[in-house]
Every structure is written in C-alpha cells, then in structure tokens.
Design a protein around this motif. Structure first.
Motif, PDB file in Angstrom:
ATOM      1  N   ALA A   1       3.617  -1.852  -6.733  1.00  0.00           N
ATOM      2  CA  ALA A   1       3.535  -1.759  -5.180  1.00  0.00           C
ATOM      3  C   ALA A   1       3.822  -3.350  -4.671  1.00  0.00           C
ATOM      4  N   ILE A   2       4.666  -3.636  -3.788  1.00  0.00           N
ATOM      5  CA  ILE A   2       5.253  -4.733  -3.246  1.00  0.00           C
ATOM      6  C   ILE A   2       4.620  -4.813  -1.884  1.00  0.00           C
ATOM      7  N   ASP A   3       3.921  -5.996  -1.540  1.00  0.00           N
ATOM      8  CA  ASP A   3       3.595  -6.243  -0.257  1.00  0.00           C
ATOM      9  C   ASP A   3       4.051  -7.847   0.260  1.00  0.00           C
ATOM     10  N   GLN A   4       4.619  -7.813   1.618  1.00  0.00           N
ATOM     11  CA  GLN A   4       5.325  -8.949   1.895  1.00  0.00           C
ATOM     12  C   GLN A   4       3.892  -9.789   2.574  1.00  0.00           C
ATOM     13  N   THR A   5       3.463 -10.900   2.194  1.00  0.00           N
ATOM     14  CA  THR A   5       2.475 -11.911   2.598  1.00  0.00           C
ATOM     15  C   THR A   5       3.494 -13.029   3.228  1.00  0.00           C
ATOM     16  N   PRO A   6       2.462 -13.803   3.798  1.00  0.00           N
ATOM     17  CA  PRO A   6       3.127 -15.051   4.763  1.00  0.00           C
ATOM     18  C   PRO A   6       3.775 -15.997   3.667  1.00  0.00           C
ATOM     19  N   SER A   7       3.233 -16.045   2.154  1.00  0.00           N
ATOM     20  CA  SER A   7       3.478 -16.893   1.329  1.00  0.00           C
ATOM     21  C   SER A   7       4.535 -16.343   0.403  1.00  0.00           C
ATOM     22  N   GLY A   8       4.980 -15.077   0.524  1.00  0.00           N
ATOM     23  CA  GLY A   8       6.132 -14.389  -0.049  1.00  0.00           C
ATOM     24  C   GLY A   8       5.596 -12.863  -0.631  1.00  0.00           C
ATOM     25  N   ALA A   9       6.442 -12.479  -1.215  1.00  0.00           N
ATOM     26  CA  ALA A   9       6.095 -10.994  -1.840  1.00  0.00           C
ATOM     27  C   ALA A   9       5.149 -10.977  -3.093  1.00  0.00           C
ATOM     28  N   ILE A  10       4.167 -10.286  -2.812  1.00  0.00           N
ATOM     29  CA  ILE A  10       3.196  -9.896  -4.016  1.00  0.00           C
ATOM     30  C   ILE A  10       3.269  -8.843  -4.663  1.00  0.00           C
ATOM     31  N   ALA A  11       3.582  -8.617  -5.840  1.00  0.00           N
ATOM     32  CA  ALA A  11       3.916  -7.159  -6.555  1.00  0.00           C
ATOM     33  C   ALA A  11       2.317  -6.732  -7.252  1.00  0.00           C
ATOM     34  N   THR A  12       1.841  -5.868  -6.944  1.00  0.00           N
ATOM     35  CA  THR A  12       0.383  -5.432  -7.885  1.00  0.00           C
ATOM     36  C   THR A  12       1.021  -4.286  -8.726  1.00  0.00           C
ATOM     37  N   VAL A  13       0.702  -4.669 -10.019  1.00  0.00           N
ATOM     38  CA  VAL A  13       1.484  -3.801 -11.141  1.00  0.00           C
ATOM     39  C   VAL A  13       0.204  -3.211 -11.916  1.00  0.00           C
ATOM     40  N   GLY A  14       0.443  -1.773 -12.259  1.00  0.00           N
ATOM     41  CA  GLY A  14      -0.673  -1.033 -13.283  1.00  0.00           C
ATOM     42  C   GLY A  14       0.203  -0.142 -14.029  1.00  0.00           C
ATOM     43  N   ILE A  15      -0.490   0.888 -14.751  1.00  0.00           N
ATOM     44  CA  ILE A  15       0.236   1.836 -15.670  1.00  0.00           C
ATOM     45  C   ILE A  15      -0.175   3.266 -14.922  1.00  0.00           C
TER      46      ILE A  15
END
Length: 131
Positions: free
Chosen positions: A16-30
């Motif tokens: 899941a990729i979220d755009q934040t003020p400091s850039g894109a953050i991806a949360t990863v799972g299985i």
C-alpha cells in the motif's frame, strides 16, 4: 487495509503506497493466501531500519512448520519502520495479514514497479495455483 485497494507481487507480498509530505511510503505485508499456504508460522526475519530494499529482491524470511520462504520487496527504497513486535507475535500475521500483520514500511526511491498485480489479477493467480 482493504485488500481490494492493494497491489500484489507474484510471490504473495502486498503493498500500500501513501503519499506523505516527505515522499511516498510503502507498507508491505504478505497476503492471506500466503499465510494460509504457510500454516503455522514459527520464525520471522525482518530488515533493520535504514536497510535498503530492492523490488523483486529478498528483504527477509518467514518460516513455518512446512518451509522457509524468502520475503520479496515489491518496491525499492529505504526501510523506515519494521514491525519488530511480530517476531514474538507471529499469530498477528495470521490473524490480521492486511492490518496489524504488516511487515515493513519503505520510503520509495521513485515510483512503484509497473508489474505489480491489482486485486483481481492476484486472485486469478491464486485460483490457478490451487489447481
């Protein structure tokens, strides 16, 4: 997280990729499919914060009573958070693979790979693997 809004790898990781003020953050799972296939989890290895991960390359491993499997990163970037409590609470992955069972958060280097699967394509892959 809503499984239908996520992207998937052929090796059963979700992102899941979220755009934040400091850039894109991806949360990863299985995925739940992977958790059910693995059955009883006995060991989890996650990368340290600050580690670099590359799309399509292993970033850790998960072991069940059946087998040891590499965990493959769906994206490239730097690990900004690892869900370290999971190492001692593996049942969390089984109970909530799309929520509390997330594995790592990665600050992306650029865009996510274009070959990630959407929910429907991933479910089709899982269905064909069952036969």
């Amino acid at each position: 997280m809503n499984p239908e809004s996520l992207r998937y790898t052929a090796t059963h990781e979700w992102v899941a990729i979220d755009q934040t003020p400091s850039g894109a953050i991806a949360t990863v799972g299985i995925s739940d499919f992977a958790v059910q296939a693995l059955t009883d989890l006995v060991f989890l290895q996650l990368p340290a914060v600050g580690a670099r991960v590359e799309a399509g390359r292993p970033f850790g491993e998960v072991e069940s009573v059946k087998a040891v499997n590499d965990l493959y990163s769906p994206v490239s970037g730097t690990v900004v958070e690892a869900n370290s409590p999971l190492v001692n609470e593996l049942e969390q992955i089984s109970r909530d693979p799309f929520g509390a069972g997330w594995l790592i958060k990665v600050k992306l280097d650029g865009a996510a790979p274009a070959d990630l699967l959407d929910y429907d394509a991933y479910r089709q892959q899982c269905a064909s693997a069952d036969h």
